[in-house]
Motif scaffolding. Structure first.
Motif, PDB file in Angstrom:
ATOM      1  N   GLY A 150      56.326  98.190  31.602  1.00  0.00           N
ATOM      2  CA  GLY A 150      56.680  98.624  30.303  1.00  0.00           C
ATOM      3  C   GLY A 150      55.716  99.743  29.780  1.00  0.00           C
ATOM      4  N   ARG A 151      55.351 100.697  30.867  1.00  0.00           N
ATOM      5  CA  ARG A 151      54.333 101.605  30.449  1.00  0.00           C
ATOM      6  C   ARG A 151      55.038 103.106  30.111  1.00  0.00           C
ATOM      7  NH1 ARG A 151      49.304 103.134  30.583  1.00  0.00           N
ATOM      8  NH2 ARG A 151      49.430 104.923  32.016  1.00  0.00           N
ATOM      9  N   ILE A 152      56.157 103.345  30.644  1.00  0.00           N
ATOM     10  CA  ILE A 152      56.703 104.621  30.432  1.00  0.00           C
ATOM     11  C   ILE A 152      58.192 104.580  29.506  1.00  0.00           C
ATOM     12  CG2 ILE A 152      55.827 105.848  32.290  1.00  0.00           C
ATOM     13  CD1 ILE A 152      58.523 105.448  33.673  1.00  0.00           C
ATOM     14  N   GLY A 153      58.333 103.286  29.409  1.00  0.00           N
ATOM     15  CA  GLY A 153      59.707 103.148  28.689  1.00  0.00           C
ATOM     16  C   GLY A 153      59.886 101.667  29.076  1.00  0.00           C
ATOM     17  N   PRO A 154      61.140 101.278  28.406  1.00  0.00           N
ATOM     18  CA  PRO A 154      61.711 100.076  28.442  1.00  0.00           C
ATOM     19  C   PRO A 154      61.720  99.728  30.000  1.00  0.00           C
ATOM     20  CG  PRO A 154      62.833 101.060  26.957  1.00  0.00           C
ATOM     21  CD  PRO A 154      62.141 101.869  27.491  1.00  0.00           C
ATOM     22  N   GLY A 155      61.191  98.381  30.437  1.00  0.00           N
ATOM     23  CA  GLY A 155      61.093  98.114  31.655  1.00  0.00           C
ATOM     24  C   GLY A 155      61.867  96.801  32.286  1.00  0.00           C
ATOM     25  N   LYS A 156      61.804  96.605  33.468  1.00  0.00           N
ATOM     26  CA  LYS A 156      62.641  95.567  34.177  1.00  0.00           C
ATOM     27  C   LYS A 156      61.584  94.659  34.914  1.00  0.00           C
ATOM     28  CE  LYS A 156      67.201  96.784  33.547  1.00  0.00           C
ATOM     29  NZ  LYS A 156      68.363  97.127  34.043  1.00  0.00           N
ATOM     30  N   CYS A 157      61.385  93.442  35.023  1.00  0.00           N
ATOM     31  CA  CYS A 157      60.742  92.644  36.089  1.00  0.00           C
ATOM     32  C   CYS A 157      61.624  91.497  36.647  1.00  0.00           C
ATOM     33  CB  CYS A 157      59.478  91.920  35.455  1.00  0.00           C
ATOM     34  SG  CYS A 157      58.733  90.861  36.366  1.00  0.00           S
ATOM     35  N   PHE A 158      61.596  91.841  37.910  1.00  0.00           N
ATOM     36  CA  PHE A 158      62.551  90.946  38.673  1.00  0.00           C
ATOM     37  C   PHE A 158      61.408  89.797  39.387  1.00  0.00           C
ATOM     38  CE2 PHE A 158      64.416  94.652  38.396  1.00  0.00           C
ATOM     39  CZ  PHE A 158      65.875  94.426  38.350  1.00  0.00           C
ATOM     40  N   ARG A 159      61.697  88.646  38.916  1.00  0.00           N
ATOM     41  CA  ARG A 159      60.802  87.303  39.372  1.00  0.00           C
ATOM     42  C   ARG A 159      61.553  86.727  40.553  1.00  0.00           C
ATOM     43  NH1 ARG A 159      58.320  85.449  33.591  1.00  0.00           N
ATOM     44  NH2 ARG A 159      56.635  87.282  33.655  1.00  0.00           N
ATOM     45  N   ILE A 160      61.075  86.687  41.759  1.00  0.00           N
ATOM     46  CA  ILE A 160      61.797  86.266  42.922  1.00  0.00           C
ATOM     47  C   ILE A 160      61.452  84.518  42.723  1.00  0.00           C
ATOM     48  CG2 ILE A 160      62.108  86.298  45.445  1.00  0.00           C
ATOM     49  CD1 ILE A 160      62.239  89.112  44.365  1.00  0.00           C
ATOM     50  N   PHE A 161      61.726  83.985  41.783  1.00  0.00           N
ATOM     51  CA  PHE A 161      61.747  82.589  41.649  1.00  0.00           C
ATOM     52  C   PHE A 161      62.652  82.152  40.167  1.00  0.00           C
ATOM     53  CE2 PHE A 161      57.678  84.397  40.246  1.00  0.00           C
ATOM     54  CZ  PHE A 161      57.625  84.066  38.611  1.00  0.00           C
ATOM     55  N   THR A 162      63.006  80.897  40.144  1.00  0.00           N
ATOM     56  CA  THR A 162      63.717  80.607  39.104  1.00  0.00           C
ATOM     57  C   THR A 162      63.076  80.340  37.524  1.00  0.00           C
ATOM     58  OG1 THR A 162      63.486  78.307  39.465  1.00  0.00           O
ATOM     59  CG2 THR A 162      65.189  79.407  40.655  1.00  0.00           C
ATOM     60  N   LYS A 163      63.748  80.500  36.751  1.00  0.00           N
ATOM     61  CA  LYS A 163      63.205  80.170  35.295  1.00  0.00           C
ATOM     62  C   LYS A 163      62.438  78.628  35.235  1.00  0.00           C
ATOM     63  CE  LYS A 163      63.093  80.722  30.719  1.00  0.00           C
ATOM     64  NZ  LYS A 163      61.970  80.553  30.320  1.00  0.00           N
ATOM     65  N   HIS A 164      63.213  78.003  35.827  1.00  0.00           N
ATOM     66  CA  HIS A 164      62.616  76.524  35.914  1.00  0.00           C
ATOM     67  C   HIS A 164      61.343  76.369  36.612  1.00  0.00           C
ATOM     68  CE1 HIS A 164      62.350  72.419  37.230  1.00  0.00           C
ATOM     69  NE2 HIS A 164      62.960  72.087  36.086  1.00  0.00           N
ATOM     70  N   SER A 165      61.236  77.260  37.538  1.00  0.00           N
ATOM     71  CA  SER A 165      60.073  77.102  38.214  1.00  0.00           C
ATOM     72  C   SER A 165      58.880  77.451  37.397  1.00  0.00           C
ATOM     73  CB  SER A 165      60.179  77.961  39.564  1.00  0.00           C
ATOM     74  OG  SER A 165      59.007  78.236  40.279  1.00  0.00           O
ATOM     75  N   PHE A 166      59.277  78.831  36.849  1.00  0.00           N
ATOM     76  CA  PHE A 166      58.173  79.479  36.116  1.00  0.00           C
ATOM     77  C   PHE A 166      57.774  78.176  34.960  1.00  0.00           C
ATOM     78  CE2 PHE A 166      56.976  81.795  32.182  1.00  0.00           C
ATOM     79  CZ  PHE A 166      56.009  82.598  32.650  1.00  0.00           C
ATOM     80  N   ASP A 167      58.600  77.528  34.324  1.00  0.00           N
ATOM     81  CA  ASP A 167      58.397  76.692  33.210  1.00  0.00           C
ATOM     82  C   ASP A 167      57.887  75.383  33.506  1.00  0.00           C
ATOM     83  OD1 ASP A 167      59.631  78.616  31.166  1.00  0.00           O
ATOM     84  OD2 ASP A 167      61.496  77.597  31.391  1.00  0.00           O
ATOM     85  N   HIS A 168      58.014  75.047  34.795  1.00  0.00           N
ATOM     86  CA  HIS A 168      57.614  73.738  35.086  1.00  0.00           C
ATOM     87  C   HIS A 168      56.815  73.638  36.149  1.00  0.00           C
ATOM     88  CE1 HIS A 168      61.585  73.064  33.009  1.00  0.00           C
ATOM     89  NE2 HIS A 168      60.795  72.099  32.450  1.00  0.00           N
ATOM     90  N   GLU A 169      56.564  74.726  37.217  1.00  0.00           N
ATOM     91  CA  GLU A 169      55.711  74.481  38.316  1.00  0.00           C
ATOM     92  C   GLU A 169      54.426  75.523  38.058  1.00  0.00           C
ATOM     93  OE1 GLU A 169      58.159  75.302  41.550  1.00  0.00           O
ATOM     94  OE2 GLU A 169      59.759  73.693  40.815  1.00  0.00           O
ATOM     95  N   LEU A 170      54.542  76.542  37.312  1.00  0.00           N
ATOM     96  CA  LEU A 170      53.356  77.271  37.388  1.00  0.00           C
ATOM     97  C   LEU A 170      52.398  76.727  36.265  1.00  0.00           C
ATOM     98  CD1 LEU A 170      54.873  80.951  37.675  1.00  0.00           C
ATOM     99  CD2 LEU A 170      54.148  79.208  39.647  1.00  0.00           C
TER     100      LEU A 170
END
Ligand code: ADP
Ligand code: MG
Length: 846
Positions: free
Chosen positions: A537-557
């Motif tokens: 998000g430094r030069i403008g609106p950006g996108k981040c592609f996480r190679i894992f699921t939302k569930h994994s983010f919420d519950h495993e990290l």
């Protein structure tokens, strides 16, 4: 696999740099990850490829079958290979259809233990697949007739084609938006970034706070500065302090610490440029085994470990007028110890100014630690970043990354560079090769979408190449930066609009099951992931592609990364603190005190290395050991070598060991066989330590330290050059502490059996904990210490001893453990029974 279960987020280090598993891993990774799609191929060369593939498979199968011990994952691998072989033979015999196998190389089949269940499921699935294979192939063959060739598949004589169309895309779902900053919309930083140095400086968010900051510094001894990555903390604040006179008319230094070498060197270079001086002159850096500073250096960037060492020479840090501890949020061990030492110093050095800079918001902790010192918040410029998660767990994350890269490149507008977070040099180089291959294959297809310029950044990358990531991207092109987590907060890469984050990081961790430290790839924390996303998000609106699921983010990290002090052995630091006269470690003001058990472990180790006496006080050996910027285990070996008159040999071996991970390379064009054959020329029957010594000796004595020699023998020039530099510095320290050096010898150590024994004995003085014995079944190795856990260890495929079968060496010493699919020992040395007997005797005496 249901939506919310993903492959276990326990992973492996990247595949070994050489050895048999590599070709297989590479082949696996090159395979399109997506569904099986038949491709019509009638070329003869394709057929030939089936044959070469076939012989490779046969070789791999042989290799696995010859092993006495097969882990469950190996078994599955073996079955898979056999299946593949079967399908290939039937294909080459009867059909022209090429059916890529769907079982891609997944992280889970490298991991066994927790993932066993998963592996079993996979095995079952594999069995079902085999049964259905014929029917499936028939169906596909029929379908094929109906398909026209409007898809992008690039045919050449490779085994697997890159196929690229929407059906192959990774499926992402969009989730929350990492919100931006109000301030971000007011300026167009890109324009500023392209301007003159002064414009760039003034466009940075810290600039507006310059006066306020200097005012607080003048009124307070300690200041905490929190600001978004890229706001100018690292490059600007030391300059502000310098120009505000904290160098006391150039009598004192403004120091700025970095947890990473690359950050220290690259930032120093940038600041030298901004201040229009030569690097090493007014602006310089000091990192381990590399010093570009001089008496004239007044703005000095250094690693936190180096500042810690400066405390040894200069306990009051009298040469410093101001110190900035940067990246404090990373909580490296050295940084935390520095904070404690500085806190102590504030009592006696009232004139010393201290800035603690951090990227994230846990600043209150630092403030409290320093008696509620003020916090300055610098609002960054940050545009919102959209987070995309994969809908399903991706089995092969490297393949998913490649797909995502092209997915972005083919569908997203220019400009907008891509930043990919990888775990290390090997993975980066691997991916770079694959991306290049894909670019070549997709050639025409990419033309309309602009050029893809690949560059990378990791710890050992030479300077000139580091600088490439900062060069502005030309119009009608997209930069693809492959980085380690150095790009998370330490280095800001301009122009990034897309971040690809597989969610892993490589770090040293204490392994409770072996009682040893090893380097491994682990899932990173949620805080890390959000930092990474923020880079988009430094030069403008950006996108981040996480190679894992939302569930994994919420519950495993984990929410936050564990501070290093909780993860690694404290040997070096304990030795250092003792050398500084800090004896009461239990009451030392740690930011977060380490586990008492780890402290005691380190004290015990230092005691057995004779660094401490029975009362726990530092011995003269210990004092000498602390002179070396090395783990006490290694410095002990060096000290011991004087007795045997082999100091030069030991210093070479240690220098080579520390660099050994990046020693070899295998040019793709030449066969592996040739490369291995050349390597054999230096192979020592005794193992890797002597092999490394041989290589160094040959390079120096025969090759005259030339890069040509390295090319001839497939070794990396930059690695050997670094090893030489380290060797020379170690010798310098030896001389400084009054060791008598043996004359330079130029023979190959192996010619001299008694010499070999001395080297073994000497190495044992430090590495006595790394001795393993062949298990009764002869299938693996286990530590000889009965108190240690009996986890089976295996010789790493990169080892010269990997193929040694008859007889297998009874005793080995290893340099380090690496946990991938199993616990591998990297750099192994065969030990003489007599040497081992000595160790056992000594251990029993303790
Ligand atoms: P922070 O420490 O707050 O994260 P920095 O001081 O590192 O910020 O970065 C400020 C700016 O300087 C960024 O825009 C970054 O891209 C730029 N920069 C840093 N190092 C270099 C370099 N070696 N070459 C060109 N630009 C650089
Ligand atoms: Mg910084």
């Amino acid at each position: 696999v249901s939506d919310n279960v993903r492959s276990p987020r326990v992973s492996s280090a990247p595949p070994p740099a050489n050895g048999n598993t590599v070709s297989q891993d590479l082949a696996e990774k090159q395979r399109p990850r997506r569904e099986e799609r038949p491709h019509y191929s009638n070329s003869q060369s394709h057929k030939q490829h089936h044959y070469s593939h076939q012989s490779r498979l046969e070789h791999q199968i042989e290799e696995l079958e010859s092993q006495h011990y097969l882990s469950p994952s190996d078994q599955v691998k073996l079955e898979n290979l056999q299946d593949k072989l079967e399908s290939i033979t039937s294909r080459t015999q009867s059909s022209q259809f090429h059916l890529p196998n769907s079982s891609s190389h997944s992280r889970s089949d490298l991991y066994y233990g927790k993932a066993q269940a998963q592996v079993q499921v996979q095995a079952q699935a594999q069995a079902t697949r085999t049964v259905n294979w014929e029917a499936e192939q028939f169906r596909r063959a029929q379908q094929l007739n109906l398909k026209t060739d409007d898809k992008i598949h690039v045919n050449d004589d490779r085994e697997y084609e890159y196929v690229f169309d929407e059906s192959q895309y990774v499926n992402y779902e969009e989730d929350e938006i990492l919100s931006g900053d109000e301030a971000s919309n007011q300026q167009d930083p890109q324009i500023a970034e392209k301007g003159e140095i002064e414009d760039v400086q003034q466009s940075l968010p810290v600039y507006k706070y310059k006066d306020e900051l200097l005012k607080i510094v003048s009124q307070n001894q300690v200041l905490i500065v929190v600001g978004e990555t890229g706001s100018g903390k690292t490059t600007q604040l030391p300059q502000y302090l310098y120009h505000a006179g904290y160098s006391h008319n150039d009598t004192k230094i403004i120091g700025c610490t970095q947890p990473r070498r690359v950050a220290a060197t690259s930032v120093a270079q940038r600041v030298a440029q901004e201040m229009q001086v030569n690097l090493g002159d007014k602006v310089g850096y000091t990192v381990r085994f590399d010093d570009k500073s001089s008496a004239r250096t007044k703005v000095k960037y250094l690693t936190d470990g180096m500042l810690l060492r400066e405390f040894l020479k200069d306990p009051q840090l009298d040469s410093y007028g101001a110190i900035m501890i940067d990246e404090a949020h990373e909580r490296t061990l050295s940084t935390e110890i520095l904070l404690s030492l500085l806190k102590d110093l504030t009592e006696t050095r009232k004139d010393l100014k201290i800035i603690i800079a951090s990227a994230t918001i846990n600043a209150t902790k630092f403030s409290q630690f320093f008696n509620n010192s003020p916090i300055l918040n610098i609002p960054g410029r940050r545009f919102p970043v959209k987070i995309h998660y994969t809908k399903q767990p991706e089995a092969n994350y490297l393949q998913a990354i490649i797909t995502t890269i092209f997915q972005i490149h083919l569908t997203q507008p220019l400009p907008g560079d891509i930043l990919v977070f990888l775990t290390g040099q090997e993975e980066i180089e691997n991916l770079e090769t694959q991306v290049h291959e894909a670019v070549v294959k997709l050639g025409d297809q990419l033309k309309a979408h602009g050029k893809l310029l690949v560059c990378s950044i990791y710890a050992n990358l030479p300077h000139e190449q580091q600088q490439r990531i900062f060069e502005p991207t030309p119009p009608m092109a997209r930069k693809l930066v492959l980085a380690t987590n150095i790009a998370e907060t330490s280095i800001t890469i301009p122009g990034v609009a897309y971040v690809i984050d597989p969610g892993y990081v490589k770090q040293t961790e204490f392994n409770p099951s072996t009682g040893m430290e090893s380097l491994l790839v682990v899932p990173c924390s949620r805080a890390n992931c959000d930092q990474r996303a923020g880079r988009a998000g430094r030069i403008g609106p950006g996108k981040c592609f996480r190679i894992f699921t939302k569930h994994s983010f919420d519950h495993e990290l984990e929410v936050n990364q564990k501070p290093e002090i909780m993860r690694i052995n404290l040997n070096s630091v304990v030795l250092l603190l003792l050398s500084l006269g800090i004896n009461d470690l239990i009451r030392f003001p740690f930011l977060d005190p380490p586990n008492k058990q780890s402290l005691i472990k380190s004290l015990n180790l230092l005691r057995s290395l004779d660094a401490l006496n029975s009362r726990g006080a530092l011995t003269s050996t210990g004092a000498k050991m602390s002179e070396f910027p090395l783990d006490p285990t290694y410095s002990k070996c060096i000290l011991e070598s004087e007795k045997y008159q082999i100091t030069r040999e030991i210093c070479i071996i240690i220098a080579m060991l520390t660099e050994s991970a990046n020693l070899y390379y295998s040019p793709k064009k030449l066969g592996r066989e040739l490369v291995l054959k050349r390597r054999e020329e230096f192979a020592s029957k005794q193992g890797d330590h002597f092999t490394l010594l041989n290589i160094y000796r040959q390079w120096s004595n025969v090759g005259g330290y030339s890069s040509q020699w390295c090319q001839d023998y497939f070794t990396q020039y930059k690695t050997l050059k670094r090893a030489r530099n380290i060797y020379e510095q170690l010798i310098k320290i030896c001389t400084k502490i009054g060791m008598k050096l043996n004359p330079e010898r130029d023979h190959i150590a192996e010619d001299d059996a008694s010499n070999d024994l001395l080297v073994q004995k000497c190495l044992m003085s430090g590495f006595f904990n790394n001795v393993v014995k062949l298990s009764p079944m002869g299938d693996c190795y286990q530590n000889i210490d009965p108190k240690k856990n009996k986890t089976p260890c295996f010789i790493h495929p990169s080892s010269i001893l990997f193929k040694k079968r008859n007889p297998k060496p009874r005793f080995l010493m290893y340099y380090e453990l690496i946990l991938t699919s199993k616990e591998y020992m990297r750099n192994c040395l065969i030990l003489d029974d007599r040497v081992v007997a000595d160790i056992v005797d000594k251990k029993s005496q303790r």
